[in-house]
Design a protein around this motif. Structure first.
Motif, PDB file in Angstrom:
ATOM      1  N   LEU A 122     132.798 110.673  44.434  1.00  0.00           N
ATOM      2  CA  LEU A 122     133.075 111.238  43.303  1.00  0.00           C
ATOM      3  C   LEU A 122     132.079 111.912  42.095  1.00  0.00           C
ATOM      4  N   LEU A 123     130.723 111.148  42.599  1.00  0.00           N
ATOM      5  CA  LEU A 123     129.927 111.703  41.430  1.00  0.00           C
ATOM      6  C   LEU A 123     129.664 113.196  41.679  1.00  0.00           C
ATOM      7  N   LEU A 124     129.403 113.311  42.897  1.00  0.00           N
ATOM      8  CA  LEU A 124     129.365 114.303  43.584  1.00  0.00           C
ATOM      9  C   LEU A 124     130.288 115.502  43.166  1.00  0.00           C
ATOM     10  N   ALA A 125     131.020 114.569  43.307  1.00  0.00           N
ATOM     11  CA  ALA A 125     132.213 115.732  43.382  1.00  0.00           C
ATOM     12  C   ALA A 125     132.606 116.130  41.719  1.00  0.00           C
ATOM     13  N   ARG A 126     132.566 115.413  40.271  1.00  0.00           N
ATOM     14  CA  ARG A 126     132.190 115.727  39.119  1.00  0.00           C
ATOM     15  C   ARG A 126     131.345 116.837  38.482  1.00  0.00           C
ATOM     16  N   TYR A 127     130.375 116.584  39.585  1.00  0.00           N
ATOM     17  CA  TYR A 127     128.844 116.802  38.438  1.00  0.00           C
ATOM     18  C   TYR A 127     128.242 118.349  39.992  1.00  0.00           C
ATOM     19  N   ALA A 128     129.058 118.310  40.802  1.00  0.00           N
ATOM     20  CA  ALA A 128     128.460 119.643  41.745  1.00  0.00           C
ATOM     21  C   ALA A 128     129.327 120.663  41.977  1.00  0.00           C
ATOM     22  N   PHE A 129     130.861 119.925  41.664  1.00  0.00           N
ATOM     23  CA  PHE A 129     132.036 120.978  41.181  1.00  0.00           C
ATOM     24  C   PHE A 129     132.681 120.964  40.471  1.00  0.00           C
ATOM     25  N   ASP A 130     132.602 119.733  39.488  1.00  0.00           N
ATOM     26  CA  ASP A 130     133.010 120.039  37.534  1.00  0.00           C
ATOM     27  C   ASP A 130     134.965 119.742  38.463  1.00  0.00           C
ATOM     28  N   ALA A 131     135.011 118.540  39.173  1.00  0.00           N
ATOM     29  CA  ALA A 131     136.160 117.795  39.628  1.00  0.00           C
ATOM     30  C   ALA A 131     136.952 117.446  38.534  1.00  0.00           C
ATOM     31  N   THR A 132     138.283 117.102  38.512  1.00  0.00           N
ATOM     32  CA  THR A 132     138.902 116.655  37.678  1.00  0.00           C
ATOM     33  C   THR A 132     138.975 115.064  38.432  1.00  0.00           C
ATOM     34  N   MET A 133     139.121 114.110  37.247  1.00  0.00           N
ATOM     35  CA  MET A 133     139.186 112.785  38.025  1.00  0.00           C
ATOM     36  C   MET A 133     141.001 112.985  37.889  1.00  0.00           C
ATOM     37  N   PRO A 134     141.441 112.209  38.445  1.00  0.00           N
ATOM     38  CA  PRO A 134     143.296 112.296  38.769  1.00  0.00           C
ATOM     39  C   PRO A 134     143.851 111.646  37.009  1.00  0.00           C
ATOM     40  N   ARG A 135     144.526 112.554  36.939  1.00  0.00           N
ATOM     41  CA  ARG A 135     145.726 112.556  35.752  1.00  0.00           C
ATOM     42  C   ARG A 135     146.811 111.128  35.441  1.00  0.00           C
ATOM     43  N   SER A 136     146.717 110.692  36.737  1.00  0.00           N
ATOM     44  CA  SER A 136     146.806 108.904  37.081  1.00  0.00           C
ATOM     45  C   SER A 136     145.868 108.217  36.578  1.00  0.00           C
ATOM     46  N   PRO A 137     145.327 107.656  36.312  1.00  0.00           N
ATOM     47  CA  PRO A 137     144.161 107.333  37.061  1.00  0.00           C
ATOM     48  C   PRO A 137     144.761 105.652  37.920  1.00  0.00           C
ATOM     49  N   LEU A 138     145.502 104.857  36.892  1.00  0.00           N
ATOM     50  CA  LEU A 138     145.901 103.514  37.363  1.00  0.00           C
ATOM     51  C   LEU A 138     146.612 103.846  38.628  1.00  0.00           C
ATOM     52  N   ALA A 139     147.560 104.152  38.626  1.00  0.00           N
ATOM     53  CA  ALA A 139     148.062 104.285  39.563  1.00  0.00           C
ATOM     54  C   ALA A 139     147.098 104.818  41.107  1.00  0.00           C
ATOM     55  N   ALA A 140     146.339 106.222  40.865  1.00  0.00           N
ATOM     56  CA  ALA A 140     145.207 105.978  41.714  1.00  0.00           C
ATOM     57  C   ALA A 140     144.869 104.958  42.323  1.00  0.00           C
ATOM     58  N   LEU A 141     144.087 104.060  40.899  1.00  0.00           N
ATOM     59  CA  LEU A 141     143.387 102.698  41.325  1.00  0.00           C
ATOM     60  C   LEU A 141     144.448 101.868  42.727  1.00  0.00           C
ATOM     61  N   ALA A 142     145.713 101.413  42.269  1.00  0.00           N
ATOM     62  CA  ALA A 142     146.872 100.918  43.603  1.00  0.00           C
ATOM     63  C   ALA A 142     146.726 101.348  44.404  1.00  0.00           C
ATOM     64  N   VAL A 143     147.219 102.798  44.355  1.00  0.00           N
ATOM     65  CA  VAL A 143     147.270 103.392  45.835  1.00  0.00           C
ATOM     66  C   VAL A 143     146.189 103.513  46.393  1.00  0.00           C
ATOM     67  N   PHE A 144     144.756 102.846  46.396  1.00  0.00           N
ATOM     68  CA  PHE A 144     143.419 103.360  46.743  1.00  0.00           C
ATOM     69  C   PHE A 144     143.793 101.780  47.125  1.00  0.00           C
ATOM     70  N   ALA A 145     143.682 101.040  46.316  1.00  0.00           N
ATOM     71  CA  ALA A 145     143.240  99.939  46.653  1.00  0.00           C
ATOM     72  C   ALA A 145     144.520  99.223  48.514  1.00  0.00           C
ATOM     73  N   LEU A 146     145.289  99.499  48.145  1.00  0.00           N
ATOM     74  CA  LEU A 146     147.259  99.719  49.501  1.00  0.00           C
ATOM     75  C   LEU A 146     146.559 100.615  49.942  1.00  0.00           C
ATOM     76  N   ALA A 147     146.149 101.295  49.586  1.00  0.00           N
ATOM     77  CA  ALA A 147     144.795 102.338  51.218  1.00  0.00           C
ATOM     78  C   ALA A 147     143.962 101.587  51.696  1.00  0.00           C
ATOM     79  N   THR A 148     142.814 101.460  51.235  1.00  0.00           N
ATOM     80  CA  THR A 148     142.099 100.323  51.638  1.00  0.00           C
ATOM     81  C   THR A 148     142.535  99.214  52.187  1.00  0.00           C
ATOM     82  N   ALA A 149     143.667  98.497  52.012  1.00  0.00           N
ATOM     83  CA  ALA A 149     143.890  97.289  52.505  1.00  0.00           C
ATOM     84  C   ALA A 149     144.402  97.263  54.177  1.00  0.00           C
ATOM     85  N   THR A 150     145.459  98.826  53.949  1.00  0.00           N
ATOM     86  CA  THR A 150     145.841  99.526  55.528  1.00  0.00           C
ATOM     87  C   THR A 150     144.356  99.336  55.952  1.00  0.00           C
ATOM     88  N   MET A 151     143.903 100.130  56.336  1.00  0.00           N
ATOM     89  CA  MET A 151     142.838 100.261  56.453  1.00  0.00           C
ATOM     90  C   MET A 151     142.018  99.803  57.146  1.00  0.00           C
TER      91      MET A 151
END
Length: 247
Positions: A122-151
């Motif tokens: 995320l740091l590389l994407a933000r500062y090297a390519f000016d990437a935006t963070m998710p528009r729904s940050p709480l949903a992104a955290l929840a989805v990532f937690a579920l995806a991590t649990a699955t993997m």
């Protein structure tokens, strides 16, 4: 096991993981390389991604999914299979340190490894390519937690079935690349046959990518993607619990 003993065990697991240079670096370097290669190409906001660039809405979620998949499906099973082959799990079974504590410690280290990789990406994407963070940050955290649990659940299943460390790595890599290829990791799923694209969308990589991409665009993740992740997690954990060999 006391909290202090568990903390020492986790710290020992962390040092062992840190000594595995390839296993430590590859989950950071490979996703970062793919992200940089995509980021160097020109990309303008499009209606296809709710006004975001393809890098923000697709490449960045793909990178995060790749990190957790590599660590959960490839790295973690190889350590657990090595412990079984060396007889560590069998010896622990006759001591006050239950073998389950090793699984918990390895999962904790893998989670820390994942979070570090995601933070760096995320740091590389933000500062090297000016990437935006998710528009729904709480949903992104929840989805990532579920995806991590699955993997991690799939990785636990690989560890349960693989007889040797080499076979654990082989099975993990096969599953990783198979789900990545069908899930959109090598290009849009629309380029695949319909039946294969549909299957890929319900496998862990494709489902995680679709759900994370939706949170970046500020839309609600498809319920089928979330259901696919939850179902895979429960099925993998249940099967691993039945089949895991300590010796």
């Amino acid at each position: 096991m006391t909290p202090r003993a568990y903390a020492l065990l986790t710290w020992t697991e962390a040092k062992l993981v840190a000594r595995d240079t390839a296993g430590l670096v590859v989950p950071f370097a490979l996703p970062a390389l793919i992200m940089v290669m995509n980021g160097l190409g020109s990309s303008d906001p499009t209606a296809d991604f709710a006004g975001l660039t393809a890098f923000d809405a697709y490449v960045l979620p793909l990178t995060l999914t790749m990190i957790t998949a590599l660590i959960g499906i490839v790295n973690m099973p190889s350590f657990l299979a090595a412990y079984r082959k060396a007889g560590i799990l069998r010896r622990l079974s006759v001591t006050p340190a239950n073998p389950l504590s090793v699984l918990a410690a390895q999962a904790a280290v893998a989670l820390a490894h994942t979070l570090l990789g995601v933070t760096l990406a995320l740091l590389l994407a933000r500062y090297a390519f000016d990437a935006t963070m998710p528009r729904s940050p709480l949903a992104a955290l929840a989805v990532f937690a579920l995806a991590t649990a699955t993997m991690f659940a799939v990785g636990l299943l690989v560890a349960a079935l693989a007889p040797t460390p080499n076979s654990a790595v082989a099975i993990g890599l096969l599953l990783f690349f198979a789900t990545m290829a069908t899930g959109g990791g090598f290009g849009p799923r629309q380029n695949l046959p319909d039946w294969l694209a549909t299957a890929g969308a319900h496998l862990p990589y494709g489902a995680a990518l679709d759900a994370l991409s939706a949170t970046w665009q500020g839309t609600t993740p498809d319920i089928t993607s979330l259901a696919a992740l939850a179902t895979t997690t429960l099925a993998a954990v249940a099967t691993a619990t039945k089949t895991f060999r300590w010796t």
